[in-house]
Design a protein around this motif. Structure first.
Motif, mmCIF file in Angstrom:
data_model
loop_
_atom_site.group_PDB
_atom_site.id
_atom_site.type_symbol
_atom_site.label_atom_id
_atom_site.label_comp_id
_atom_site.label_asym_id
_atom_site.label_seq_id
_atom_site.Cartn_x
_atom_site.Cartn_y
_atom_site.Cartn_z
ATOM 1 N N LEU A 33 1.228 -0.742 -0.001
ATOM 2 C CA LEU A 33 -0.049 -0.377 0.014
ATOM 3 C C LEU A 33 0.953 1.301 -0.033
ATOM 4 C CD1 LEU A 33 -2.830 -0.994 2.537
ATOM 5 C CD2 LEU A 33 -2.716 -1.463 0.204
ATOM 6 N N CYS A 34 0.436 3.025 -0.348
ATOM 7 C CA CYS A 34 0.375 3.516 -0.440
ATOM 8 C C CYS A 34 1.249 4.131 0.895
ATOM 9 C CB CYS A 34 0.202 4.930 -0.522
ATOM 10 S SG CYS A 34 -0.695 4.825 -1.220
ATOM 11 N N ALA A 35 2.732 4.369 1.439
ATOM 12 C CA ALA A 35 3.561 4.734 2.414
ATOM 13 C C ALA A 35 2.584 5.571 3.722
ATOM 14 C CB ALA A 35 4.994 5.373 1.947
ATOM 15 N N GLY A 36 1.970 5.297 5.038
ATOM 16 C CA GLY A 36 1.272 6.566 5.346
ATOM 17 C C GLY A 36 0.378 5.607 4.992
ATOM 18 N N GLY A 148 -9.428 7.090 -5.689
ATOM 19 C CA GLY A 148 -9.840 7.617 -5.408
ATOM 20 C C GLY A 148 -11.304 8.618 -5.478
ATOM 21 N N GLN A 149 -12.131 7.649 -6.590
ATOM 22 C CA GLN A 149 -13.408 7.868 -6.599
ATOM 23 C C GLN A 149 -14.575 8.173 -5.456
ATOM 24 O OE1 GLN A 149 -12.080 5.474 -7.956
ATOM 25 N NE2 GLN A 149 -12.006 5.817 -10.508
ATOM 26 N N ILE A 215 -12.633 4.543 10.533
ATOM 27 C CA ILE A 215 -11.204 6.068 9.513
ATOM 28 C C ILE A 215 -10.180 5.491 9.431
ATOM 29 C CG2 ILE A 215 -11.926 8.597 9.167
ATOM 30 C CD1 ILE A 215 -13.993 7.612 10.173
ATOM 31 N N SER A 216 -9.565 5.166 8.516
ATOM 32 C CA SER A 216 -8.771 4.653 7.993
ATOM 33 C C SER A 216 -8.239 5.921 6.255
ATOM 34 C CB SER A 216 -8.796 3.644 7.712
ATOM 35 O OG SER A 216 -7.221 3.270 6.941
ATOM 36 N N PRO A 217 -7.540 6.622 7.064
ATOM 37 C CA PRO A 217 -7.241 8.412 6.048
ATOM 38 C C PRO A 217 -6.633 7.197 4.654
ATOM 39 C CG PRO A 217 -6.701 9.050 8.341
ATOM 40 C CD PRO A 217 -7.096 7.390 8.276
ATOM 41 N N CYS A 218 -7.325 7.927 3.187
ATOM 42 C CA CYS A 218 -6.288 7.370 1.969
ATOM 43 C C CYS A 218 -5.476 8.786 1.446
ATOM 44 C CB CYS A 218 -7.150 7.167 1.441
ATOM 45 S SG CYS A 218 -6.633 7.278 -0.624
ATOM 46 N N VAL A 219 -3.881 7.809 1.885
ATOM 47 C CA VAL A 219 -3.264 9.356 2.494
ATOM 48 C C VAL A 219 -3.141 10.314 0.663
ATOM 49 C CG1 VAL A 219 -1.618 9.222 4.188
ATOM 50 C CG2 VAL A 219 -1.012 7.612 2.100
ATOM 51 N N THR A 220 -2.762 9.154 -0.323
ATOM 52 C CA THR A 220 -3.167 9.148 -1.516
ATOM 53 C C THR A 220 -4.110 10.223 -2.444
ATOM 54 O OG1 THR A 220 -1.752 7.404 -2.072
ATOM 55 C CG2 THR A 220 -1.932 8.498 -4.573
ATOM 56 N N PHE A 221 -5.409 9.529 -1.564
ATOM 57 C CA PHE A 221 -6.756 10.047 -2.511
ATOM 58 C C PHE A 221 -7.505 11.668 -1.378
ATOM 59 C CE2 PHE A 221 -5.124 6.623 -5.029
ATOM 60 C CZ PHE A 221 -4.942 7.696 -6.073
#
Ligand SMILES: Cc1cc2nc3c(=O)[nH]c(=O)nc-3n(C[C@H](O)[C@H](O)[C@H](O)COP(=O)(O)OP(=O)(O)OC[C@H]3O[C@@H](n4cnc5c(N)ncnc54)[C@H](O)[C@@H]3O)c2cc1C
Ligand SMILES: Cc1ncc(C[n+]2csc(CCOP(=O)(O)OP(=O)(O)O)c2C)c(N)n1
Ligand code: SF4
Ligand code: SF4
Ligand code: SF4
Ligand SMILES: [Mg+2]
Lengths: 351, 598
Positions: A33-36, A148-149, A215-221
């Motif tokens: 997954l993306c870092a962070g 990220g939709q 709640i789990s932030p998507c750092v990328t989108f």
């Protein structure tokens, strides 16, 4: 992504649990997954909870659908069983698996897209049936994997990184579960392990469907200014209503508490959950009250967290269906498949 | 805790355990990486800058770096730092171009160095490029001090010694061999601007017990080794008893085996775990079948008809008395038959050439009073270094003393107070090359320490000069270099851009990070996922984090510098940065800023 994997360093400082395992025995493959990404943090919390609960990794079954969140079972409990279902169908597959072997710890990991869009039907029914499992929604308000939709959990008025507005009302899995008779309904945040780890432990120990919306932030989108599911927004607006302490049954219960402010709940295996009311007005035993409380706070822009509702007496799927105590996987062949004569007798009974 | 001050070079320097432990602060991880890249000459020069004698030290250094090495805490055995140094020296190419140029025009200052051991040679190495005229007095006919006279050739071949000593002599030392200084007072009347005493600790300690002077078969180790080294002694009895338990004892017993000794025993008063000899020296002797006898205190040399026939020992037992002091209790008498005895029970200084009325004070133990930082004695302009300064140490300490004395002498001759020390500096540079790429090999290699091959037992005793250790082969080198954890690749943290996603904390393979509410050091140490119980290692505490007001805490103890924290960080709050310590030398001090010492 990473070019190197997390190295196995044989170093003596790591603690061991009752099974003689270190936390590293509960890990899985290297996250891609993306870092962070918040999802990785939830993975780490799951690893810690299973380690602390002394769960033999091979006694767990990891269930997921499709999405970044649904990829995460690859990153914990390498030695566990696992099924990666088609999009939105994890609850159905989990139901089947659970029917066949009721003695495993079922850990479902899904996303807001996977559970609230394409998979809303199976999700709703698994709650109704009180399937005995921990069901984690790694909720980031977007379809991370497909770039990220907005998902069905995105709040009205939140925006994409480029500023487009979301104009449709969200589905709140917590409200949904409360309205469907869910027996364990909780919300947490990937960036708060002190809250998250006890909730995972409680959910794994609860007999019945334990919904944990994280709640789990998507750092990328979805970690920008207009987001209502970013690290900064969640930290600023979350409101812990009930704090949960999980006390394993082996430990003597010594905590002293003020009767009005703490609701103790004994779990089926002897463990105890202490629901500490941060807000004295809150009643975690009444779904109706819970719904209006959560809605009221949502209108004020607050995210209510904690173990919001718990009913440890609800009967799970196996109890309702009156199935045998022994897992089907362990029944002898002649019991499992009693033959044509037995089937004939069943038919006969309906004639 | 207050946020850690990482602007002081000491913080990151301490993380590089080997470099911190090395008296001369050799940049170990840097030269190991250069070896890994096949850049042996560069690796040699990195060494030479701080330790001056890489070929010598790559064989016989006391290696305080190895017990300090982080790898030893991560998986038991440290990196074979010393063996790798030898690889750099053995494969080093031409370096004449890279040596400092010696000015034709001198600076008009003359410095006398007494002794031609490693301490004096280092002073010469540091002062010659500055235009000093160096006169070096040596009592013997040869240079090198104990490195030549006492360290046996099977550990340190003369060829290696000559190579590295000549580099310095060729810079233009006015070398006077066979020229003992017999009066410092007299020397001081000559036209020297400063004097450096690097005369070592040349006397072996005697053992005055009955029978000591009734035979000619009892030798004092230091003198005996010297007479072997210079070809005056070439035989010994078949049955040899070496009394002592330090490194000199190990050299004596192994040398005996090469001169005809058949049954060689090392006999020490103390138990095995208290012997002073380094592990590798003990192993060397044991490999050659020397018998180690411990808990035996010598009582008497047994002489029959004028001939040494044995030594009487008391076998003892050790215990702690009420005050926690170690005491011995006699169990019984033991006679060990032998033909020769070598005494290896200690080394002493000899300052008979220093008059006591020249303003140079001595302490109660008859040692000159020398400042630990400036290396100056109580007489201005007279400096000490090496074993002469504080008693017997080792080569690398002698080198470091030499560097410090050179700085002092340079100051002194330029009219700057010797207490005005140039300070250490540092440089930090990011090693990030791409999203997941670093300019160093960051993956952890679980391979165990490689063993260096030795000449077989059959061959090695055939003559005195066969070097026993063969040095790493190429296959061993390529593996051993990967064991280095690159501790100089520092984890550098920027609190203001951390979003507290926990990615770094979760990925760290040794669980050495946490984000937590601030607290006292003792309490924070316990709150780490793996409690930080090794107090010799610092913990790092960040500035307050923006979102929650917590702090990032890192236990430096077993960080393997894998860079995963930095790789998993979405904001670049962690970065892996190459730390370079700028060490001040007389020839070039990195900062013009000079630190005053009290
Ligand atoms: C047996 C033995 C083995 C050792 N093995 C190791 C080892 O493996 N590794 C290690 O790091 N260290 C080892 N050491 C210690 C190391 O050799 C010394 O610490 C080091 O050589 C000290 O260097 P120095 O320059 O101070 O003095 P020295 O090497 O002792 O040199 C002093 C020089 O001064 C000369 N001198 C003395 N008095 C006068 C005078 N009045 N006038 C002119 N010249 C004089 C001496 O002849 C000598 O050449 C060993 C020591 C011994 C005894
Ligand atoms: C049947 C089907 N329809 C659509 C998709 C495309 N798709 C892949 S993942 C995904 C959404 C995942 O969102 P979510 O569950 O929130 O996971 P996240 O990546 O945000 O963690 C979609 C629509 C698919 N894989 N299969
Ligand atoms: S796209 Fe978003 S949800 Fe998917 S891995 Fe990246 S940060 Fe996590
Ligand atoms: S470099 Fe970072 S991730 Fe790796 S061991 Fe050190 S602190 Fe942990
Ligand atoms: S990964 Fe980076 S942003 Fe995330 S907690 Fe660590 S330092 Fe902070
Ligand atoms: Mg999602």
């Amino acid at each position: 992504m990473s070019y190197i994997t997390k190295p196995k360093v044989a170093y003596a400082g790591l603690n061991k649990n009752k099974l003689g395992l270190t936390i590293r025995n509960y890990e899985g493959g290297m996250s891609t997954l993306c870092a962070g990404c918040g999802h990785d943090s939830i993975t780490a919390a799951l690893i810690q909870a299973c380690f602390e609960l002394n769960i033999p990794p091979e006694r767990a079954a990891k269930m997921s659908g499709i999405g970044c969140s649904s990829k995460t079972p690859a990153y914990f409990l390498n030695a566990a069983h696992g099924i990666n279902a088609v999009h939105g169908r994890m609850p159905a597959i989990a139901t089947g698996a659970n029917a066949a072997n009721r003695n495993l710890y079922y850990i479902g990991v899904s996303g807001d897209g996977d559970s609230l869009s394409i998979g809303l039907g199976p999700f709703a029914h698994s709650i109704r049936r009180n399937l005995n499992m921990l069901y984690i929604i790694e909720n980031n308000g977007v379809y991370g994997l497909t770039k990220g939709q907005f998902s069905a959990s995105a709040d009205m008025g939140s925006t994409t990184p480029k500023g487009q507005l979301n104009q449709q009302p969200p589905i709140d899995p917590v409200l949904l579960a409360l309205s469907l008779g869910g027996s364990f309904v909780a919300r947490s945040f990937s960036g708060d392990k002190e809250q998250l780890v006890p909730l995972i432990k409680a959910g794994l120990t609860h007999k019945g469907f334990a919904l944990l919306d994280v709640i789990s932030p998507c750092v990328t989108f979805n970690d920008h200014q207009g987001s209502t599911k970013s690290y900064a927004y969640t930290r600023a607006h979350s409101h812990e209503t009930i704090h949960t302490d999980f006390i394993p049954h082996a430990d003597e219960i010594k905590v002293e508490y003020d009767e009005g402010a703490v609701v103790p709940v004994q779990l089926h295996d002897g463990s105890q959950i202490l629901l500490r009311k941060v807000d004295p007005d809150y009643n975690p035993k009444d779904p109706g009250d819970a719904i209006s409380y959560i809605q009221h706070h949502h209108e004020k822009g607050e995210i209510v967290t904690g173990l919001l509702y718990l009913d440890d007496n609800a009967r799970d799927l196996h109890a309702v269906a009156n199935t045998t105590d022994q897992p089907l996987t362990e029944l002898s062949y002649d019991k499992l498949c009693p033959g044509a004569k037995a089937l004939e007798d069943v038919f006969e009974a309906y004639r | 805790m207050n946020p850690t001050d990482t602007s002081n070079p000491d913080y990151f320097h301490k993380v590089v355990d080997c470099q911190w432990a090395c008296p001369a602060h050799t940049d170990v991880p840097e030269y190991i990486r250069l070896i890994a890249q096949g850049r042996y000459t560069d690796a040699y020069m990195v060494n030479r800058e701080s330790n001056v004698f890489p070929g010598i030290l790559g064989r016989v250094c006391d290696r305080p770096c190895e017990p300090a090495c982080r790898r030893g805490r991560v998986d038991e055995k440290p990196v074979a730092i010393c063996r790798l140094k030898r690889v750099a020296a053995d494969l080093c190419g031409e370096i004449s171009q890279r040596l400092p140029t010696i000015p034709k025009k001198k600076n008009g200052k003359r410095v006398a160095l007494i002794g031609a051991g490693c301490a004096s040679l280092t002073v010469a190495n540091d002062l010659l490029p500055l235009g000093y005229e160096i006169v070096m007095f040596e009592k013997l006919q040869q240079t090198g001090g104990l490195m030549r006279s006492n360290i046996p050739a099977f550990r340190l071949p003369p060829k290696v010694l000559d190579g590295e000593i000549n580099i310095i002599l060729d810079m233009g030392v006015d070398l006077r061999l066979g020229a003992p200084v017999t009066s410092l007072k007299e020397l001081l009347t000559e036209s020297y601007d400063a004097v450096f005493v690097g005369t070592g600790a040349p006397l072996g300690r005697n053992l005055e017990i009955p029978g000591r002077y009734d035979t000619d078969q009892i030798f004092v180790g230091i003198q005996w080794l010297e007479s072997v080294a210079f070809g005056h002694t070439n035989s010994i009895g078949e049955r040899v008893v070496v009394i002592g338990g330090g490194n000199t004892a190990m050299d004596c017993c192994r040398t005996s085996l090469r001169l005809g000794g058949k049954e060689v025993k090392v006999i020490a008063r103390k138990p095995m775990d208290m012997l002073k000899a380094s592990d590798w020296e003990l192993e060397g002797a044991i490999e050659e079948n020397v018998e180690m006898v411990t808990n035996h205190a010598p009582e008497e040399f047994i002489i029959e008809n004028g001939k040494l026939t044995g030594v009487k020992f008391s076998e003892v037992e050790w215990y702690e008395d009420e005050d926690g002091r170690l005491r011995s209790k006699k169990l019984k008498d033991v006679v060990v038959p032998c033909d020769s005895v070598i005494l290896a029970i200690g080394q002493e200084n000899a300052f008979s050439f220093i008059e006591r009325d020249i303003g140079l004070e001595f302490d109660n133990w008859d040692m000159p009073i020398v400042d630990k930082v400036t290396m100056q004695s109580t007489r201005e302009g007279v400096f000490f270094g090496g074993d002469a300064a504080f008693g017997p140490l080792n080569i690398i300490w002698a080198v470091e003393h030499g560097h410090q004395a050179a700085i002092s002498i340079h100051n002194y001759c330029q009219g700057i107070p010797v207490s005005d020390r140039p300070s250490y500096g540092m440089n930090l540079a990011s090693t990030k090359m791409g999203i997941h790429e670093w300019s160093y090999s960051n993956d952890f290699d679980a391979i165990t320490r490689r063993l260096v091959p030795h000449v077989s037992l059959n061959e090695r005793f055939q003559n005195l000069n066969i070097e026993v250790e063969l040095g790493f082969k190429a296959e061993q080198t390529v593996k051993e270099v990967e064991r280095c954890l690159n501790c100089d690749m520092q984890t550098v943290f920027k609190a203001n851009i951390c979003i507290e996603c926990d990615a770094c904390v979760d990925v760290c393979p040794v669980s050495c990070l946490i984000i937590a509410k601030n607290g006292s050091e003792d309490e924070l140490r316990l709150r780490l996922k793996t409690p930080a119980l090794n107090k010799d290692q610092d913990i790092f505490v960040s500035e307050t984090l923006p979102q929650t007001g917590k702090v990032m805490v890192k236990d430096e103890n077993v960080c393997i510098h894998c860079g995963l924290c930095a790789e998993r960080c979405p904001t670049g709050a962690w970065d892996m940065q190459k730390f370079t310590l700028n060490i001040p030398y007389a020839t070039h001090s990195p900062c013009t800023k000079r630190k005053k010492i009290a």
